[in-house]
Enzyme design. Structure first.
Site, PDB file in Angstrom:
ATOM      1  N   ASP A  29      25.455   6.653   8.326  1.00 33.63           N
ATOM      2  CA  ASP A  29      24.299   5.766   8.229  1.00 33.63           C
ATOM      3  C   ASP A  29      24.747   4.439   7.620  1.00 33.63           C
ATOM      4  O   ASP A  29      25.493   4.403   6.638  1.00 33.63           O
ATOM      5  CB  ASP A  29      23.194   6.419   7.367  1.00 33.63           C
ATOM      6  CG  ASP A  29      21.867   5.726   7.545  1.00 33.63           C
ATOM      7  OD1 ASP A  29      20.937   6.352   8.097  1.00 33.63           O
ATOM      8  OD2 ASP A  29      21.731   4.548   7.121  1.00 33.63           O
TER       9      ASP A  29
ATOM     10  N   ASN B  55      12.588  12.203  10.387  1.00 33.56           N
ATOM     11  CA  ASN B  55      11.367  11.441  10.160  1.00 33.56           C
ATOM     12  C   ASN B  55      10.705  11.241  11.523  1.00 33.56           C
ATOM     13  O   ASN B  55      11.338  10.749  12.457  1.00 33.56           O
ATOM     14  CB  ASN B  55      11.685  10.084   9.531  1.00 33.56           C
ATOM     15  CG  ASN B  55      12.318  10.216   8.153  1.00 33.56           C
ATOM     16  OD1 ASN B  55      11.939  11.098   7.389  1.00 33.56           O
ATOM     17  ND2 ASN B  55      13.265   9.348   7.839  1.00 33.56           N
TER      18      ASN B  55
ATOM     19  N   GLN C 278      10.107   6.763  10.181  1.00 33.92           N
ATOM     20  CA  GLN C 278      10.972   6.625  11.359  1.00 33.92           C
ATOM     21  C   GLN C 278      11.035   5.155  11.776  1.00 33.92           C
ATOM     22  O   GLN C 278       9.999   4.513  11.966  1.00 33.92           O
ATOM     23  CB  GLN C 278      10.463   7.480  12.534  1.00 33.92           C
ATOM     24  CG  GLN C 278      11.435   7.459  13.713  1.00 33.92           C
ATOM     25  CD  GLN C 278      11.061   8.430  14.833  1.00 33.92           C
ATOM     26  OE1 GLN C 278       9.990   9.031  14.820  1.00 33.92           O
ATOM     27  NE2 GLN C 278      11.940   8.567  15.807  1.00 33.92           N
ATOM     28  N   SER C 279      12.254   4.636  11.888  1.00 44.11           N
ATOM     29  CA  SER C 279      12.430   3.234  12.280  1.00 44.11           C
ATOM     30  C   SER C 279      13.220   3.092  13.572  1.00 44.11           C
ATOM     31  O   SER C 279      13.197   2.030  14.189  1.00 44.11           O
ATOM     32  CB  SER C 279      13.135   2.458  11.155  1.00 44.11           C
ATOM     33  OG  SER C 279      14.408   3.014  10.888  1.00 44.11           O
ATOM     34  N   VAL C 280      13.937   4.140  13.974  1.00 40.34           N
ATOM     35  CA  VAL C 280      14.674   4.121  15.245  1.00 40.34           C
ATOM     36  C   VAL C 280      14.115   5.248  16.104  1.00 40.34           C
ATOM     37  O   VAL C 280      14.116   6.419  15.686  1.00 40.34           O
ATOM     38  CB  VAL C 280      16.193   4.301  15.033  1.00 40.34           C
ATOM     39  CG1 VAL C 280      16.920   4.307  16.381  1.00 40.34           C
ATOM     40  CG2 VAL C 280      16.758   3.198  14.129  1.00 40.34           C
TER      41      VAL C 280
ATOM     42  N   HIS D  27      16.800  11.598  15.771  1.00 42.83           N
ATOM     43  CA  HIS D  27      18.016  11.702  14.951  1.00 42.83           C
ATOM     44  C   HIS D  27      17.740  12.534  13.720  1.00 42.83           C
ATOM     45  O   HIS D  27      16.660  12.494  13.148  1.00 42.83           O
ATOM     46  CB  HIS D  27      18.549  10.324  14.555  1.00 42.83           C
ATOM     47  CG  HIS D  27      17.526   9.451  13.876  1.00 42.83           C
ATOM     48  ND1 HIS D  27      16.578   8.746  14.583  1.00 42.83           N
ATOM     49  CD2 HIS D  27      17.293   9.195  12.569  1.00 42.83           C
ATOM     50  CE1 HIS D  27      15.815   8.072  13.737  1.00 42.83           C
ATOM     51  NE2 HIS D  27      16.217   8.340  12.502  1.00 42.83           N
TER      52      HIS D  27
ATOM     53  N   HIS E  60      18.976  13.234   9.872  1.00 45.79           N
ATOM     54  CA  HIS E  60      19.759  12.768   8.730  1.00 45.79           C
ATOM     55  C   HIS E  60      20.385  13.979   8.043  1.00 45.79           C
ATOM     56  O   HIS E  60      19.706  14.997   7.830  1.00 45.79           O
ATOM     57  CB  HIS E  60      18.848  12.098   7.691  1.00 45.79           C
ATOM     58  CG  HIS E  60      18.134  10.868   8.145  1.00 45.79           C
ATOM     59  ND1 HIS E  60      18.524   9.598   7.771  1.00 45.79           N
ATOM     60  CD2 HIS E  60      17.026  10.706   8.924  1.00 45.79           C
ATOM     61  CE1 HIS E  60      17.688   8.709   8.303  1.00 45.79           C
ATOM     62  NE2 HIS E  60      16.769   9.356   9.001  1.00 45.79           N
TER      63      HIS E  60
HETATM   64  P1  AMP Z   1      14.806   6.539  10.364  1.00 48.39           P
HETATM   65  O1  AMP Z   1      14.296   5.528   9.373  1.00 48.39           O
HETATM   66  O2  AMP Z   1      14.546   7.970  10.002  1.00 48.39           O
HETATM   67  O3  AMP Z   1      14.371   6.188  11.771  1.00 48.39           O
HETATM   68  O4  AMP Z   1      16.391   6.431  10.314  1.00 48.39           O
HETATM   69  C1  AMP Z   1      17.087   5.414  10.956  1.00 48.39           C
HETATM   70  C2  AMP Z   1      18.377   5.262  10.212  1.00 48.39           C
HETATM   71  O5  AMP Z   1      19.283   4.544  11.010  1.00 48.39           O
HETATM   72  C3  AMP Z   1      18.264   4.515   8.883  1.00 48.39           C
HETATM   73  O6  AMP Z   1      18.675   5.359   7.810  1.00 48.39           O
HETATM   74  C4  AMP Z   1      19.178   3.310   9.069  1.00 48.39           C
HETATM   75  O7  AMP Z   1      19.883   2.982   7.899  1.00 48.39           O
HETATM   76  C5  AMP Z   1      20.112   3.788  10.171  1.00 48.39           C
HETATM   77  N1  AMP Z   1      20.691   2.754  10.996  1.00 48.39           N
HETATM   78  C6  AMP Z   1      20.062   1.700  11.567  1.00 48.39           C
HETATM   79  N2  AMP Z   1      20.934   0.962  12.290  1.00 48.39           N
HETATM   80  C7  AMP Z   1      22.136   1.585  12.183  1.00 48.39           C
HETATM   81  C8  AMP Z   1      23.437   1.309  12.698  1.00 48.39           C
HETATM   82  N3  AMP Z   1      23.691   0.246  13.489  1.00 48.39           N
HETATM   83  N4  AMP Z   1      24.456   2.141  12.361  1.00 48.39           N
HETATM   84  C9  AMP Z   1      24.228   3.203  11.564  1.00 48.39           C
HETATM   85  N5  AMP Z   1      23.012   3.530  11.055  1.00 48.39           N
HETATM   86  C10 AMP Z   1      21.988   2.716  11.354  1.00 48.39           C
END
Ligand code: AMP
Ligand code: ZN
Length: 115
Positions: A33, A88, A95-97, A101, A103
């Site tokens: 991460d 998430n 969740q932001s992506v 996924h 963690h």
């Molecule tokens: P979530 O907030 O559960 O969607 O987790 C998304 C995660 O992706 C976060 O912990 C971010 O720090 C991580 N993240 C976002 N961009 C990248 C990237 N380019 N490489 C590695 N991790 C990333």
């Protein structure tokens, strides 16, 4: 393999965006991460694009299980016995992506309940 050309994590799978990849097989890619919340903070993603873990589970129980098997293998390889695996789901849960996924967090004590 079905990927989305606009998705950050799909771009990591195909190598268009760099990441510190530490595990890869035909079902899973795992990488560090970028904003670690613990000494060991690794993301495990399926090699198909689907926004949530529920979506992945409905597509393939084998790919879902592969995330957990990869996490156990990577945790052992990092000498981590106690760890937390987290999905998430939805913005309200952090969740932001929107490529499913998991963690893996470890290497320190983890409080419960999480925030
Ligand atoms: P979530 O907030 O559960 O969607 O987790 C998304 C995660 O992706 C976060 O912990 C971010 O720090 C991580 N993240 C976002 N961009 C990248 C990237 N380019 N490489 C590695 N991790 C990333
Ligand atoms: Zn994707």
């Amino acid at each position: 393999m079905s990927l989305d050309s606009n998705c950050l994590f799909c771009k990591i799978i195909i190598g268009d965006i760099p990441a510190e990849i530490i595990f890869r097989n035909e079902k899973v890619v795992a990488f560090k991460d970028i904003n670690p919340q613990a000494p060991v903070h690794i993301l495990f993603i399926p090699t198909i694009h689907t926004p949530t873990i529920a979506g992945l589970a409905s597509i393939s129980s084998e790919m879902t299980a592969a995330l957990f098997l990869a996490a156990a293998e990577v945790a052992t390889a990092h000498g981590v016995e106690d760890y937390r695996t987290v999905f998430n789901t939805g913005e309200g849960a952090g969740q932001s992506v929107f490529h499913a996924h998991m963690h893996l967090l470890g290497g320190r004590g983890l409080a419960w309940p999480p925030g």
